[in-house]
Design a protein around this motif. Sequence first.
Motif, PDB file in Angstrom:
ATOM      1  N   SER A  44       0.835  -1.204   0.000  1.00 13.16           N
ATOM      2  CA  SER A  44       0.000   0.000   0.000  1.00 13.16           C
ATOM      3  C   SER A  44       0.866   1.248   0.000  1.00 13.16           C
ATOM      4  O   SER A  44       1.867   1.312   0.708  1.00 13.16           O
ATOM      5  CB  SER A  44      -0.891   0.029   1.241  1.00 13.16           C
ATOM      6  N   PRO A  45       0.460   2.269  -0.782  1.00 16.91           N
ATOM      7  CA  PRO A  45       1.246   3.511  -0.811  1.00 16.91           C
ATOM      8  C   PRO A  45       1.172   4.255   0.518  1.00 16.91           C
ATOM      9  O   PRO A  45       0.168   4.181   1.229  1.00 16.91           O
ATOM     10  CB  PRO A  45       0.588   4.323  -1.934  1.00 16.91           C
ATOM     11  N   VAL A  46       2.257   4.935   0.836  1.00 18.14           N
ATOM     12  CA  VAL A  46       2.319   5.747   2.052  1.00 18.14           C
ATOM     13  C   VAL A  46       2.655   7.182   1.678  1.00 18.14           C
ATOM     14  O   VAL A  46       3.340   7.429   0.682  1.00 18.14           O
ATOM     15  CB  VAL A  46       3.364   5.200   3.059  1.00 18.14           C
ATOM     16  N   PRO A  47       2.175   8.168   2.449  1.00 16.26           N
ATOM     17  CA  PRO A  47       2.495   9.571   2.179  1.00 16.26           C
ATOM     18  C   PRO A  47       3.990   9.831   2.343  1.00 16.26           C
ATOM     19  O   PRO A  47       4.616   9.303   3.264  1.00 16.26           O
ATOM     20  CB  PRO A  47       1.698  10.350   3.223  1.00 16.26           C
ATOM     21  N   GLU A  48       4.528  10.660   1.471  1.00 14.82           N
ATOM     22  CA  GLU A  48       5.968  10.925   1.514  1.00 14.82           C
ATOM     23  C   GLU A  48       6.397  11.688   2.755  1.00 14.82           C
ATOM     24  O   GLU A  48       7.556  11.615   3.150  1.00 14.82           O
ATOM     25  CB  GLU A  48       6.422  11.668   0.258  1.00 14.82           C
ATOM     26  N   ASP A  49       5.483  12.413   3.392  1.00 17.48           N
ATOM     27  CA  ASP A  49       5.849  13.185   4.576  1.00 17.48           C
ATOM     28  C   ASP A  49       5.653  12.406   5.882  1.00 17.48           C
ATOM     29  O   ASP A  49       5.901  12.925   6.965  1.00 17.48           O
ATOM     30  CB  ASP A  49       5.077  14.497   4.637  1.00 17.48           C
ATOM     31  N   GLN A  50       5.257  11.158   5.784  1.00 22.24           N
ATOM     32  CA  GLN A  50       5.075  10.307   6.970  1.00 22.24           C
ATOM     33  C   GLN A  50       6.430   9.795   7.454  1.00 22.24           C
ATOM     34  O   GLN A  50       7.284   9.442   6.653  1.00 22.24           O
ATOM     35  CB  GLN A  50       4.176   9.130   6.606  1.00 22.24           C
ATOM     36  N   PRO A  51       6.637   9.748   8.779  1.00 23.00           N
ATOM     37  CA  PRO A  51       7.899   9.201   9.296  1.00 23.00           C
ATOM     38  C   PRO A  51       8.045   7.721   8.942  1.00 23.00           C
ATOM     39  O   PRO A  51       7.073   6.974   8.928  1.00 23.00           O
ATOM     40  CB  PRO A  51       7.769   9.374  10.807  1.00 23.00           C
ATOM     41  N   VAL A  52       9.277   7.317   8.661  1.00 21.28           N
ATOM     42  CA  VAL A  52       9.567   5.920   8.348  1.00 21.28           C
ATOM     43  C   VAL A  52       9.337   5.093   9.607  1.00 21.28           C
ATOM     44  O   VAL A  52       9.890   5.388  10.659  1.00 21.28           O
ATOM     45  CB  VAL A  52      11.016   5.752   7.852  1.00 21.28           C
ATOM     46  N   GLY A  53       8.508   4.049   9.475  1.00 23.26           N
ATOM     47  CA  GLY A  53       8.192   3.237  10.635  1.00 23.26           C
ATOM     48  C   GLY A  53       8.383   1.749  10.416  1.00 23.26           C
ATOM     49  O   GLY A  53       7.975   0.949  11.236  1.00 23.26           O
ATOM     50  N   VAL A  54       8.988   1.378   9.292  1.00 22.58           N
ATOM     51  CA  VAL A  54       9.198  -0.042   8.981  1.00 22.58           C
ATOM     52  C   VAL A  54      10.630  -0.252   8.521  1.00 22.58           C
ATOM     53  O   VAL A  54      11.347   0.701   8.231  1.00 22.58           O
ATOM     54  CB  VAL A  54       8.211  -0.533   7.890  1.00 22.58           C
ATOM     55  N   ASP A  55      11.045  -1.521   8.425  1.00 26.95           N
ATOM     56  CA  ASP A  55      12.419  -1.798   8.010  1.00 26.95           C
ATOM     57  C   ASP A  55      12.530  -2.333   6.586  1.00 26.95           C
ATOM     58  O   ASP A  55      13.606  -2.697   6.147  1.00 26.95           O
ATOM     59  CB  ASP A  55      13.089  -2.755   8.990  1.00 26.95           C
ATOM     60  N   HIS A  56      11.397  -2.352   5.844  1.00 30.93           N
ATOM     61  CA  HIS A  56      11.429  -2.786   4.442  1.00 30.93           C
ATOM     62  C   HIS A  56      10.350  -2.049   3.669  1.00 30.93           C
ATOM     63  O   HIS A  56       9.193  -2.028   4.076  1.00 30.93           O
ATOM     64  CB  HIS A  56      11.199  -4.288   4.335  1.00 30.93           C
TER      65      HIS A  56
END
Length: 66
Positions: A44-56
């Motif tokens: 699923s796409p995520v917003p570019e301004d969202q903090p990175v919360g995953v490792d892949h």
Amino acid sequence: MNVTVDVVGEGSREVTVDESATYADLVREVDRSPQEVSVLVDGSPVPEDQPVGVDHVQVLRLIKGG
């Protein structure tokens, strides 16, 4: 934080970002512009301004033309 970035069609890279990094920052680390790609987390796409919360993540290059 270490993140595996799978650039679709180009292979994977391991990228190290700080805890405050956004997905746009992650995209820049693999020499892409946030305007030319979409970042996918679990398909699923995520917003570019969202903090990175995953490792892949997957980075999918967008195609435009006319």
